[in-house]
Scaffold this motif. Structure first.
Motif, mmCIF file in Angstrom:
data_model
loop_
_atom_site.group_PDB
_atom_site.id
_atom_site.type_symbol
_atom_site.label_atom_id
_atom_site.label_comp_id
_atom_site.label_asym_id
_atom_site.label_seq_id
_atom_site.Cartn_x
_atom_site.Cartn_y
_atom_site.Cartn_z
ATOM 1 N N UNK A 30 3.538 7.188 6.743
ATOM 2 C CA UNK A 30 4.954 6.983 6.188
ATOM 3 C C UNK A 30 5.767 5.778 7.282
ATOM 4 N N UNK A 31 5.568 4.824 6.781
ATOM 5 C CA UNK A 31 6.190 3.831 7.508
ATOM 6 C C UNK A 31 6.832 2.506 6.761
ATOM 7 N N UNK A 32 7.462 1.905 7.172
ATOM 8 C CA UNK A 32 8.058 0.684 6.286
ATOM 9 C C UNK A 32 6.910 -0.226 5.805
ATOM 10 N N UNK A 33 7.049 -0.889 4.640
ATOM 11 C CA UNK A 33 6.167 -1.712 3.838
ATOM 12 C C UNK A 33 6.944 -2.864 3.202
ATOM 13 N N UNK A 34 6.087 -4.044 3.045
ATOM 14 C CA UNK A 34 6.667 -5.081 2.276
ATOM 15 C C UNK A 34 6.491 -4.810 0.775
ATOM 16 N N UNK A 35 7.538 -5.281 0.015
ATOM 17 C CA UNK A 35 7.325 -4.919 -1.420
ATOM 18 C C UNK A 35 7.281 -6.328 -2.077
ATOM 19 N N UNK A 36 6.367 -6.730 -3.032
ATOM 20 C CA UNK A 36 6.426 -7.940 -3.603
ATOM 21 C C UNK A 36 6.358 -7.728 -5.285
ATOM 22 N N UNK A 37 7.119 -8.093 -5.881
ATOM 23 C CA UNK A 37 7.543 -8.265 -7.345
ATOM 24 C C UNK A 37 7.327 -9.307 -8.059
ATOM 25 N N UNK A 38 6.294 -9.813 -8.646
ATOM 26 C CA UNK A 38 6.015 -11.048 -9.160
ATOM 27 C C UNK A 38 5.358 -10.819 -10.519
ATOM 28 N N UNK A 39 5.896 -11.684 -11.554
ATOM 29 C CA UNK A 39 5.278 -11.620 -12.933
ATOM 30 C C UNK A 39 4.346 -12.850 -12.872
ATOM 31 N N UNK A 40 3.256 -13.063 -13.746
ATOM 32 C CA UNK A 40 2.500 -14.119 -13.918
ATOM 33 C C UNK A 40 2.610 -14.410 -15.563
ATOM 34 N N UNK A 41 2.729 -15.591 -15.567
ATOM 35 C CA UNK A 41 2.925 -15.780 -17.119
ATOM 36 C C UNK A 41 1.719 -17.067 -17.332
ATOM 37 N N UNK A 42 0.815 -16.394 -18.390
ATOM 38 C CA UNK A 42 -0.205 -17.414 -18.687
ATOM 39 C C UNK A 42 -0.112 -18.170 -20.132
ATOM 40 N N UNK A 43 -0.746 -19.347 -20.123
ATOM 41 C CA UNK A 43 -0.609 -20.203 -21.368
ATOM 42 C C UNK A 43 -1.711 -19.810 -22.084
ATOM 43 N N UNK A 44 -1.292 -20.074 -23.718
ATOM 44 C CA UNK A 44 -2.220 -19.550 -24.639
ATOM 45 C C UNK A 44 -3.149 -20.729 -24.823
ATOM 46 N N UNK A 45 -4.485 -20.736 -25.017
ATOM 47 C CA UNK A 45 -5.642 -21.367 -25.387
ATOM 48 C C UNK A 45 -5.069 -22.330 -26.379
ATOM 49 N N UNK A 46 -5.376 -23.664 -26.315
ATOM 50 C CA UNK A 46 -4.840 -24.642 -27.434
ATOM 51 C C UNK A 46 -5.489 -24.471 -28.572
#
Length: 313
Positions: free
Chosen positions: A297-313
């Motif tokens: 029970x100790x502090x933690x770093x929080x990382x929220x990130x979305x990844x966006x993928x390109x469709x195959x042409x």
């Protein structure tokens, strides 16, 4: 004594090459050698391969002429490449490191992995990716206990229109709190600070990790000595590697870099892009740390990130 004609025919049978159609490869000079090499390579049946080697020979020969390269200097280069090969292994890719530090990896990546507006940008793979990462479930840890400060990472994988991409395969790997990848430990018995997971139906993902730190690239080999000779430092800014594959979408190899790192603008392998710099928040809620699965029970770093993928042409 066999006639010259018969000897030529036997050579054709043995090597599959008609010697009579090759240029006279004798008495080469600095003026004639380049054209002669091209003629010797002219029988290559793959036009792309022939083109690549023609350009390679031109640039290499022009480099030798432009620099008036000495025999001693060329032997230094040969010995350097020999050492680079000898120190390379399944888990230490010194040639990738050489490509990275000379900017070639970034150049190839930039030319081949340009993303449309809105898609997450790519960056270099680096020399520490391995195929043996453990599969982890959503919310599980990729790092064993005691490897560094806690970090919780979550987000979604979507297409450019914001639609969820379920069942995308995410490989992620990082340094521990000492700035070392698992492959750099002599006593490595298996993968650590790396894992493989899949996105849920809503495209979400989550995993526990540790906060990566700035670290020096391996500098005990030929590439490290090269960097020293060039007056360069060998550090990379802290980052989290991510590679994502999903059916119907372009694969993504990228990394997230941490705001405020002193090496962001002088990365030894030229991999930082402004769009990939993030700023985790520090969570002081110890109950939340426990609910997210951290052992202590100790502090933690929080990382929220979305990844966006390109469709195959």
């Amino acid at each position: 004594m066999q006639s010259l004609e018969n000897s030529t025919e036997r050579a054709k049978v043995k090597h599959g090459v008609d010697l009579s159609k090759l240029p006279r490869n004798m008495n080469m000079t600095s003026d004639s050698i380049t054209a002669n090499v091209h003629e010797m390579n002219a029988n290559c049946d793959n036009e792309r391969t022939k083109f690549i080697f023609q350009s390679l020979v031109n640039h290499l020969h022009d480099f030798v002429r432009e620099t008036s390269l000495t025999t001693e200097e060329w032997m230094i280069a040969i010995n350097f490449l020999t050492e680079t090969g000898k120190i390379s292994s399944d888990i230490r890719q010194e040639f990738i490191l050489l490509s990275d530090t000379l900017g070639v990896s970034t150049l190839v990546d930039s030319m081949n992995n340009a993303k449309p507006p809105g898609a997450t940008e790519s960056t270099v793979l680096g020399p520490f990716f391995t195929e043996d990462a453990h599969d982890v479930e959503k919310g599980d840890s990729i790092a064993s206990e005691g490897k560094g400060d806690y970090m919780y990472v979550e987000g979604r994988v979507t297409d450019i229109q914001g639609r969820a991409i379920p069942n995308a395969v995410i490989d992620t790997w990082e340094t521990d709190g000492h700035g070392l990848y698992d492959t750099q430990y002599d006593e490595r018995v298996g993968p650590d600070c790396r894992g493989r997971l899949r996105t849920a139906e809503d495209g979400s993902y989550a995993f526990r990790a540790v906060v990566p730190v700035s670290y020096p690239i391996p500098n005990d080999g030929p590439v490290g000595r090269m960097m020293s000779k060039l007056g360069r430092h060998v550090f990379r800014p802290a980052h989290l590697h991510v590679q994502i594959h999903a059916l119907g979408y372009e694969s993504l190899t990228t990394a997230l870099f941490f705001k405020g790192d002193p090496y962001l603008t002088s990365d030894a392998v030229f991999g930082v892009k402004a769009s990939l710099i993030i700023e985790p928040e520090i969570v002081e809620d110890l109950a939340l740390s426990k609910s997210r699965g951290f052992k202590e029970a100790k502090p933690h770093a929080y990382l929220k990130h979305d990844f966006v993928l390109a469709s195959v042409a």
